[in-house]
Design an enzyme around this catalytic site. Sequence first.
Site, PDB file in Angstrom:
ATOM      1  N   HIS A  18      -8.930  12.763 -14.816  1.00  0.00           N
ATOM      2  CA  HIS A  18      -7.665  13.297 -14.268  1.00  0.00           C
ATOM      3  C   HIS A  18      -7.269  12.576 -12.982  1.00  0.00           C
ATOM      4  O   HIS A  18      -6.565  13.141 -12.150  1.00  0.00           O
ATOM      5  CB  HIS A  18      -7.768  14.804 -13.992  1.00  0.00           C
ATOM      6  CG  HIS A  18      -8.352  15.592 -15.126  1.00  0.00           C
ATOM      7  ND1 HIS A  18      -7.604  16.151 -16.135  1.00  0.00           N
ATOM      8  CD2 HIS A  18      -9.645  15.886 -15.430  1.00  0.00           C
ATOM      9  CE1 HIS A  18      -8.395  16.768 -16.993  1.00  0.00           C
ATOM     10  NE2 HIS A  18      -9.645  16.612 -16.593  1.00  0.00           N
ATOM     11  N   SER A  47       7.395 -10.301  -1.123  1.00  0.00           N
ATOM     12  CA  SER A  47       8.692  -9.645  -1.242  1.00  0.00           C
ATOM     13  C   SER A  47       9.713 -10.495  -0.501  1.00  0.00           C
ATOM     14  O   SER A  47       9.394 -11.127   0.503  1.00  0.00           O
ATOM     15  CB  SER A  47       8.609  -8.255  -0.619  1.00  0.00           C
ATOM     16  OG  SER A  47       9.891  -7.838  -0.194  1.00  0.00           O
ATOM     17  N   LYS A  51       4.319  -7.680   2.303  1.00  0.00           N
ATOM     18  CA  LYS A  51       3.974  -7.306   0.933  1.00  0.00           C
ATOM     19  C   LYS A  51       3.195  -8.368   0.176  1.00  0.00           C
ATOM     20  O   LYS A  51       3.425  -9.555   0.307  1.00  0.00           O
ATOM     21  CB  LYS A  51       5.250  -7.004   0.123  1.00  0.00           C
ATOM     22  CG  LYS A  51       5.968  -5.741   0.524  1.00  0.00           C
ATOM     23  CD  LYS A  51       5.183  -4.469   0.241  1.00  0.00           C
ATOM     24  CE  LYS A  51       5.067  -4.152  -1.222  1.00  0.00           C
ATOM     25  NZ  LYS A  51       6.318  -3.644  -1.782  1.00  0.00           N
ATOM     26  N   GLU A  97       1.460  -5.982 -13.288  1.00  0.00           N
ATOM     27  CA  GLU A  97       2.667  -5.175 -13.545  1.00  0.00           C
ATOM     28  C   GLU A  97       3.457  -5.725 -14.734  1.00  0.00           C
ATOM     29  O   GLU A  97       3.916  -4.975 -15.595  1.00  0.00           O
ATOM     30  CB  GLU A  97       3.573  -5.170 -12.308  1.00  0.00           C
ATOM     31  CG  GLU A  97       3.044  -4.336 -11.169  1.00  0.00           C
ATOM     32  CD  GLU A  97       3.925  -4.484  -9.941  1.00  0.00           C
ATOM     33  OE1 GLU A  97       4.819  -3.656  -9.752  1.00  0.00           O
ATOM     34  OE2 GLU A  97       3.731  -5.439  -9.168  1.00  0.00           O
TER      35      GLU A  97
END
Length: 461
Positions: free
Chosen positions: A161, A282, A288, A295
């Site tokens: 979980h 970024s 970043k 992804e």
Amino acid sequence: MTTANKDKLSSARFSQATDAFVEIFTASVDFDQRMAPQDIEGSVAHATMLCKIGILTEAERDSIFTGLKQISEEIEAGNFQWSIQQEDVHMNIEARLTELIGMAGKKLHTGRSRNDQVATDIRLYLRSEIKVIITVLQRLQLALLDLAEKQADTIMPGFTHLQVAQPITFGHHLMAWYEMLVRDKERLEDCLKRVNIMPLGAAALAGTSYPIDRHLTAELLGFSRPSNNSLDSVSDRDFAIEFTADASIIMMHLSRFSEELVLWASAQFAFIELPDAFCTGSSIMPQKKNPDVPELVRGKSGRVTGHLMSLLMLMKSQPLAYNKDNQEDKEPIFDTVDTLINCLRAFADMVPHIEAKPENMYSAAKKGFATATDLADYLVKKGMAFRDAHEVVGAAVKLGLDSKRDLSELSLAELQSFSEMITDDVFDVLSLEGSVAARQHIGGTAPDTVRKAINTARSAL
Ligand code: ARG
């Protein structure tokens, strides 16, 4: 009606030329030219067989070979003139062959149809791509084994979980990914058995009246056997659906890997560092470092599952035998192959450079009362019933929560206030090291067990 090509297939039967838009609409050559090598391979085998049974003379056969060889060179060199008027890869090659060698070229299609030809081409294409996919997949498996070996002793929290559940080793976690790929590879190998069956000889749908030798053609092309039923052979694309299903499962697995990598690379988890070469910055936020590769792979899993749905919908409701609908199978198949190979390759290249941050993993495992089950098991081994032990440990966890301490940080006296059965050997099981080391059975997370699993996997690879 336009002035479009009058030189269409079976032109004698038509009194009108094909509408110019329809010509473009129905053509597949822009994408199916990718199967040219397989188409030529199939034609070489077909011509060999036709000569063996006396339909082609040796001279005709040899001139077909020479013509096809030249065509193959033209295609490779990028000099081949693909034409929409010739509709698809099959007709383009045949037309060029006739242009090059004359009459013998016109005889190649004897006892054959584009329907069995295209089914053969796709099978040959998929057969060779599946082998490539298996090779890249094995490279990823090896990378996982190497990393797992390095991380066999590294303790991290195991989750259920997405809540800290029990301590595990990072090596064990990596081996879970490895196991998924073992099944993925088995599925592809199994799929290959059904891909590698030869439709050629089914002709348009009913077979042919020439005394063809299908065993010879199958053998020449490396197929395990000729197909059993001509209607089925030209019609069903279940082998491609099966391949795309296998590919979707692999992509689903890669997507799960990706999700974990993205989480772990975040500042909140900080379990791993992804290699700079696989991340991007970024355009606005200078701090970043984005995990773009995982992804993208996660995103591309949806695309491959989409192709599986396309193929299922394409096939459903088609009456026997061949229907033009099936021309729509190519693009989903090709894109599935490309996407899968690229994603596997990205992972195989990236995994060796994943850096673990063992201190962060360790302190995260310390935080969530990960050894609570070990304490319960300790009490059971001392004679308490498991349900009662569960209750006792729950109370100990409550004290830990209230006083912001891990179970191993409670004093012996405090622990004994929950059960007299607890003695000072309890701290052995409350440590993360003790917890993982105790799980030595097959499939367990103990470092030595993980190392054994890695060795077994290495000899199987
Ligand atoms: N381009 C077609 C396909 O991809 C080849 C078979 C066409 N056969 C036919 N009878 N129109 O399926």
